[in-house]
Every structure is written in structure tokens, then in C-alpha cells.
Design a protein around this motif. Structure first.
Motif, PDB file in Angstrom:
ATOM      1  N   GLN A 199       0.827  -1.206   0.000  1.00 22.84           N
ATOM      2  CA  GLN A 199       0.000   0.000   0.000  1.00 22.84           C
ATOM      3  C   GLN A 199       0.863   1.258   0.000  1.00 22.84           C
ATOM      4  OE1 GLN A 199      -2.715   0.319  -1.082  1.00 22.84           O
ATOM      5  NE2 GLN A 199      -4.347   0.927   0.285  1.00 22.84           N
ATOM      6  N   ARG A 200       1.984   1.235   0.692  1.00 19.05           N
ATOM      7  CA  ARG A 200       2.892   2.385   0.644  1.00 19.05           C
ATOM      8  C   ARG A 200       3.444   2.579  -0.772  1.00 19.05           C
ATOM      9  NH1 ARG A 200       7.178   1.438   5.183  1.00 19.05           N
ATOM     10  NH2 ARG A 200       6.226  -0.620   5.396  1.00 19.05           N
ATOM     11  N   ALA A 201       3.729   1.476  -1.443  1.00 21.59           N
ATOM     12  CA  ALA A 201       4.178   1.567  -2.834  1.00 21.59           C
ATOM     13  C   ALA A 201       3.073   2.139  -3.720  1.00 21.59           C
ATOM     14  CB  ALA A 201       4.608   0.188  -3.345  1.00 21.59           C
ATOM     15  N   ALA A 202       1.818   1.776  -3.409  1.00 17.94           N
ATOM     16  CA  ALA A 202       0.687   2.315  -4.178  1.00 17.94           C
ATOM     17  C   ALA A 202       0.572   3.822  -3.976  1.00 17.94           C
ATOM     18  CB  ALA A 202      -0.608   1.619  -3.760  1.00 17.94           C
ATOM     19  N   PHE A 203       0.848   4.313  -2.770  1.00 18.91           N
ATOM     20  CA  PHE A 203       0.863   5.761  -2.533  1.00 18.91           C
ATOM     21  C   PHE A 203       1.920   6.421  -3.424  1.00 18.91           C
ATOM     22  CE2 PHE A 203      -0.605   5.105   2.111  1.00 18.91           C
ATOM     23  CZ  PHE A 203      -1.926   5.063   1.709  1.00 18.91           C
ATOM     24  N   CYS A 204       3.096   5.812  -3.456  1.00 16.15           N
ATOM     25  CA  CYS A 204       4.179   6.374  -4.275  1.00 16.15           C
ATOM     26  C   CYS A 204       3.782   6.404  -5.742  1.00 16.15           C
ATOM     27  CB  CYS A 204       5.448   5.560  -4.092  1.00 16.15           C
ATOM     28  SG  CYS A 204       6.165   5.653  -2.435  1.00 16.15           S
ATOM     29  N   ARG A 205       3.133   5.352  -6.211  1.00 19.92           N
ATOM     30  CA  ARG A 205       2.677   5.338  -7.613  1.00 19.92           C
ATOM     31  C   ARG A 205       1.679   6.471  -7.860  1.00 19.92           C
ATOM     32  NH1 ARG A 205      -0.731   0.260  -9.314  1.00 19.92           N
ATOM     33  NH2 ARG A 205      -2.011   1.213  -7.690  1.00 19.92           N
ATOM     34  N   ALA A 206       0.777   6.705  -6.898  1.00 16.47           N
ATOM     35  CA  ALA A 206      -0.217   7.768  -7.051  1.00 16.47           C
ATOM     36  C   ALA A 206       0.445   9.144  -7.154  1.00 16.47           C
ATOM     37  CB  ALA A 206      -1.185   7.745  -5.871  1.00 16.47           C
ATOM     38  N   LEU A 207       1.621   9.284  -6.554  1.00 19.88           N
ATOM     39  CA  LEU A 207       2.314  10.569  -6.550  1.00 19.88           C
ATOM     40  C   LEU A 207       3.391  10.663  -7.635  1.00 19.88           C
ATOM     41  CD1 LEU A 207       2.747  11.216  -2.731  1.00 19.88           C
ATOM     42  CD2 LEU A 207       0.802  11.660  -4.211  1.00 19.88           C
ATOM     43  N   ALA A 208       3.473   9.653  -8.487  1.00 15.78           N
ATOM     44  CA  ALA A 208       4.555   9.575  -9.466  1.00 15.78           C
ATOM     45  C   ALA A 208       4.654  10.827 -10.328  1.00 15.78           C
ATOM     46  CB  ALA A 208       4.378   8.339 -10.349  1.00 15.78           C
ATOM     47  N   ASN A 209       3.518  11.353 -10.773  1.00 17.04           N
ATOM     48  CA  ASN A 209       3.523  12.512 -11.661  1.00 17.04           C
ATOM     49  C   ASN A 209       3.265  13.820 -10.922  1.00 17.04           C
ATOM     50  OD1 ASN A 209       4.135  11.085 -14.017  1.00 17.04           O
ATOM     51  ND2 ASN A 209       1.986  10.609 -14.420  1.00 17.04           N
ATOM     52  N   ALA A 210       3.547  13.824  -9.610  1.00 16.32           N
ATOM     53  CA  ALA A 210       3.422  15.033  -8.789  1.00 16.32           C
ATOM     54  C   ALA A 210       2.057  15.709  -8.944  1.00 16.32           C
ATOM     55  CB  ALA A 210       4.545  16.013  -9.106  1.00 16.32           C
ATOM     56  N   PRO A 211       0.968  14.994  -8.673  1.00 18.63           N
ATOM     57  CA  PRO A 211      -0.360  15.588  -8.829  1.00 18.63           C
ATOM     58  C   PRO A 211      -0.625  16.656  -7.773  1.00 18.63           C
ATOM     59  CG  PRO A 211      -0.542  13.491  -7.700  1.00 18.63           C
ATOM     60  CD  PRO A 211       0.899  13.621  -8.134  1.00 18.63           C
ATOM     61  N   ALA A 212      -1.577  17.527  -8.074  1.00 16.04           N
ATOM     62  CA  ALA A 212      -1.995  18.539  -7.104  1.00 16.04           C
ATOM     63  C   ALA A 212      -3.077  18.010  -6.178  1.00 16.04           C
ATOM     64  CB  ALA A 212      -2.512  19.781  -7.837  1.00 16.04           C
ATOM     65  N   LEU A 213      -3.714  16.899  -6.580  1.00  9.97           N
ATOM     66  CA  LEU A 213      -4.852  16.354  -5.839  1.00  9.97           C
ATOM     67  C   LEU A 213      -4.700  14.851  -5.686  1.00  9.97           C
ATOM     68  CD1 LEU A 213      -7.783  16.577  -4.678  1.00  9.97           C
ATOM     69  CD2 LEU A 213      -8.593  16.320  -7.040  1.00  9.97           C
ATOM     70  N   LEU A 214      -4.837  14.370  -4.444  1.00 11.70           N
ATOM     71  CA  LEU A 214      -4.833  12.938  -4.162  1.00 11.70           C
ATOM     72  C   LEU A 214      -6.223  12.532  -3.689  1.00 11.70           C
ATOM     73  CD1 LEU A 214      -3.152  10.283  -3.780  1.00 11.70           C
ATOM     74  CD2 LEU A 214      -2.940  10.952  -1.378  1.00 11.70           C
ATOM     75  N   LEU A 215      -6.789  11.501  -4.315  1.00 10.25           N
ATOM     76  CA  LEU A 215      -8.078  10.947  -3.921  1.00 10.25           C
ATOM     77  C   LEU A 215      -7.847   9.526  -3.442  1.00 10.25           C
ATOM     78  CD1 LEU A 215     -10.158  12.180  -6.998  1.00 10.25           C
ATOM     79  CD2 LEU A 215     -10.040  13.237  -4.725  1.00 10.25           C
ATOM     80  N   ALA A 216      -8.284   9.232  -2.230  1.00 13.18           N
ATOM     81  CA  ALA A 216      -8.044   7.910  -1.640  1.00 13.18           C
ATOM     82  C   ALA A 216      -9.351   7.340  -1.113  1.00 13.18           C
ATOM     83  CB  ALA A 216      -7.014   8.007  -0.519  1.00 13.18           C
ATOM     84  N   ASP A 217      -9.647   6.117  -1.486  1.00 15.33           N
ATOM     85  CA  ASP A 217     -10.888   5.445  -1.091  1.00 15.33           C
ATOM     86  C   ASP A 217     -10.558   4.303  -0.141  1.00 15.33           C
ATOM     87  OD1 ASP A 217     -13.480   4.607  -0.897  1.00 15.33           O
ATOM     88  OD2 ASP A 217     -13.759   4.200  -3.025  1.00 15.33           O
ATOM     89  N   GLU A 218     -10.774   4.542   1.139  1.00 11.63           N
ATOM     90  CA  GLU A 218     -10.476   3.550   2.192  1.00 11.63           C
ATOM     91  C   GLU A 218      -9.061   2.991   2.046  1.00 11.63           C
ATOM     92  OE1 GLU A 218     -12.278   2.927   4.724  1.00 11.63           O
ATOM     93  OE2 GLU A 218     -14.236   3.727   4.174  1.00 11.63           O
ATOM     94  N   PRO A 219      -8.036   3.837   2.008  1.00 12.03           N
ATOM     95  CA  PRO A 219      -6.679   3.365   1.710  1.00 12.03           C
ATOM     96  C   PRO A 219      -6.073   2.453   2.771  1.00 12.03           C
ATOM     97  CG  PRO A 219      -6.621   5.641   2.438  1.00 12.03           C
ATOM     98  CD  PRO A 219      -8.063   5.294   2.251  1.00 12.03           C
ATOM     99  N   THR A 220      -6.635   2.471   3.990  1.00 13.96           N
ATOM    100  CA  THR A 220      -6.109   1.577   5.039  1.00 13.96           C
ATOM    101  C   THR A 220      -7.151   0.539   5.445  1.00 13.96           C
ATOM    102  OG1 THR A 220      -6.853   3.057   6.829  1.00 13.96           O
ATOM    103  CG2 THR A 220      -4.640   3.431   5.939  1.00 13.96           C
ATOM    104  N   GLY A 221      -8.240   0.437   4.690  1.00 17.99           N
ATOM    105  CA  GLY A 221      -9.344  -0.437   5.085  1.00 17.99           C
ATOM    106  C   GLY A 221      -9.025  -1.913   5.059  1.00 17.99           C
ATOM    107  N   ASN A 222      -7.979  -2.309   4.346  1.00 19.33           N
ATOM    108  CA  ASN A 222      -7.631  -3.720   4.223  1.00 19.33           C
ATOM    109  C   ASN A 222      -6.440  -4.109   5.092  1.00 19.33           C
ATOM    110  OD1 ASN A 222      -8.219  -6.234   2.916  1.00 19.33           O
ATOM    111  ND2 ASN A 222      -6.411  -5.967   1.634  1.00 19.33           N
TER     112      ASN A 222
END
Length: 228
Positions: free
Chosen positions: A152-175
Motif C-alpha cells: 500500500q505504501r508503494a501504491a501511494f508512491c505510484r499515485a504521486l509519481a507525476n506530482a499531482p496537485a490532488l490525491l483521492l483515496a478510497d479507504e486506503p487503510t481499510g484492508n
């Protein structure tokens, strides 16, 4: 402080084969500035995922405006929506959805390569992001060789790969179990604070929600500040 996301009068309903319509969103409004981490809380089925999908340009509202980084997306083409998603929005889900045949670093390189970044620069950024969340030693490991929290930490890094201005997370720690959830959440908050992006995080975990800058409740298809 500039706005990363603005939602105005968002309405969305679904016909389920019976007369009438189920109205999920009924005039939802939100202004999310860069630098703010906002929790989105609501019972299951209240429309959290629908709201995130609309905010992330994965779905279109029946009515209302979605403005990303000052750009009104009303009437935008599929190509324009794809461009904004790729460059300005990062997504994280309850399940990491890392590509199993690629290493952690390669999963973070791929979205950058799709945006025209050179292989060398993309790998350099991937390694830097993994280092930030304590995963430098896992850069060349595939998801199956990593724990759930590491994935999941790697998935966060992938989400930030292109330096977005907005992060949307849907139950990111639910599992994740409580201990791992806390570690992953801390890593997420660190990444958000260091980049100055905005984050809208849907969660059932009220303890984690209380650690964010603001809490919004989705109720009756509208968003309300929890503190009100």
C-alpha cells in the motif's frame, strides 16, 4: 492558497430497473485548497466512492461543476479528462492494484513514462519516493514479495509519481490491521505534507479521520462539516 478541487452542486442518481431513481448525490459542494488533508466519512452505500469517482473524472455528474486546479471540466473531451487525470490527480484504493509482474519501482516508473518522462528520470523519482516511505530496500521486489503495508505504501508512491496537485483515496487503510494502518497513514500524511498537494480521503476509521485537517460527512447526498 490555490484550489486543487472545487465541486459545485454535484448531483448523481442511478436507475436500478424499477420506477424512479436512487439519488446518491443531491447538490454536494466542496472547495479543497492545496495543502489540506480532508477526511470524507459516511456509512457504506452513502455515495463516498461515487463522489470520489466524479471528483477524479472517472464518472460524470448528472448536474453540477467539477473544477480541477482552476480548470472547469464541464463539457471537456475524453482526451482532456485523461490529460488532467494523468497530470493532476493521484488515486489510491483499498486494494493496492499494483501490477504483479512489475517491481515496486517499475510500478512507479510506468505512469511517468506514459507522461513522457525519460526512463532514467522516472526511476530516479521512483527510488526517491520509495525512500521517503521507507521502502528503498524493496524497490526491486515484486508485490508478491512485499507485505500488505509495503504494497500500500508503494501504491501511494505510484499515485504521486507525476506530482499531482490532488490525491483521492478510497479507504486506503481499510484492508490493513490497526498497526499497519497507522504506519501506512503516517507515510501518506508525510508524502502529502512534503508535496503540498490536497488530499480527499474516504475512510470508516474515525480515529484516522480525526487526525486530518478537516472532516466532511456525506449525508443525504450533501457534504457537511463534521464540526458544525
Amino acid at each position: 492558497m490555490s484550489e486543487a478541487l472545487r465541486l459545485e452542486g454535484i448531483r448523481k442518481g442511478y436507475a436500478l430497473g424499477t420506477p424512479g431513481e436512487i439519488r446518491v448525490l443531491n447538490g454536494a459542494d466542496l472547495v479543497l485548497p492545496r495543502g489540506e488533508v480532508c477526511a470524507l466519512v459516511a456509512p457504506s452505500g452513502a455515495g463516498k466512492s461515487t463522489l470520489l469517482h466524479i471528483a477524479g473524472l472517472l464518472d460524470t455528474p448528472d448536474a453540477g461543476r467539477v473544477v480541477i486546479g482552476g480548470e472547469d471540466m464541464a463539457g471537456s473531451s475524453d482526451r482532456a479528462r485523461t490529460r488532467v487525470r494523468r497530470r493532476q490527480i493521484g488515486f489510491v484504493y483499498q486494494f493496492h492494484h499494483l501490477l504483479p509482474e512489475f517491481t515496486a519501482a517499475e510500478n512507479i516508473v510506468l505512469p511517468q513514462r506514459a507522461d513522457g518522462v525519460s526512463a532514467a528520470a522516472a526511476r530516479e523519482r521512483a527510488l526517491a519516493l520509495l525512500g521517503t516511505v521507507g521502502l528503498a530496500h524493496r524497490a526491486d521486489h515484486r508485490p508478491a514479495e512485499m507485505s500488505g503495508g509495503e504494497q500500500q505504501r508503494a501504491a501511494f508512491c505510484r499515485a504521486l509519481a507525476n506530482a499531482p496537485a490532488l490525491l483521492l483515496a478510497d479507504e486506503p487503510t481499510g484492508n490493513l490491521d490497526p498497526g499497519t494502518s497507522d504506519t501506512v497513514f503516517a507515510a501518506l500524511m508525510q508524502l502529502v505534507r512534503e508535496t503540498g498537494m490536497a488530499a480527499l480521503i474516504a475512510t470508516h476509521n474515525l480515529e484516522l479521520a480525526a487526525r486530518m485537517d478537516r472532516q466532511l460527512r456525506l449525508e443525504g447526498g450533501r457534504l457537511e462539516d463534521v464540526d458544525r
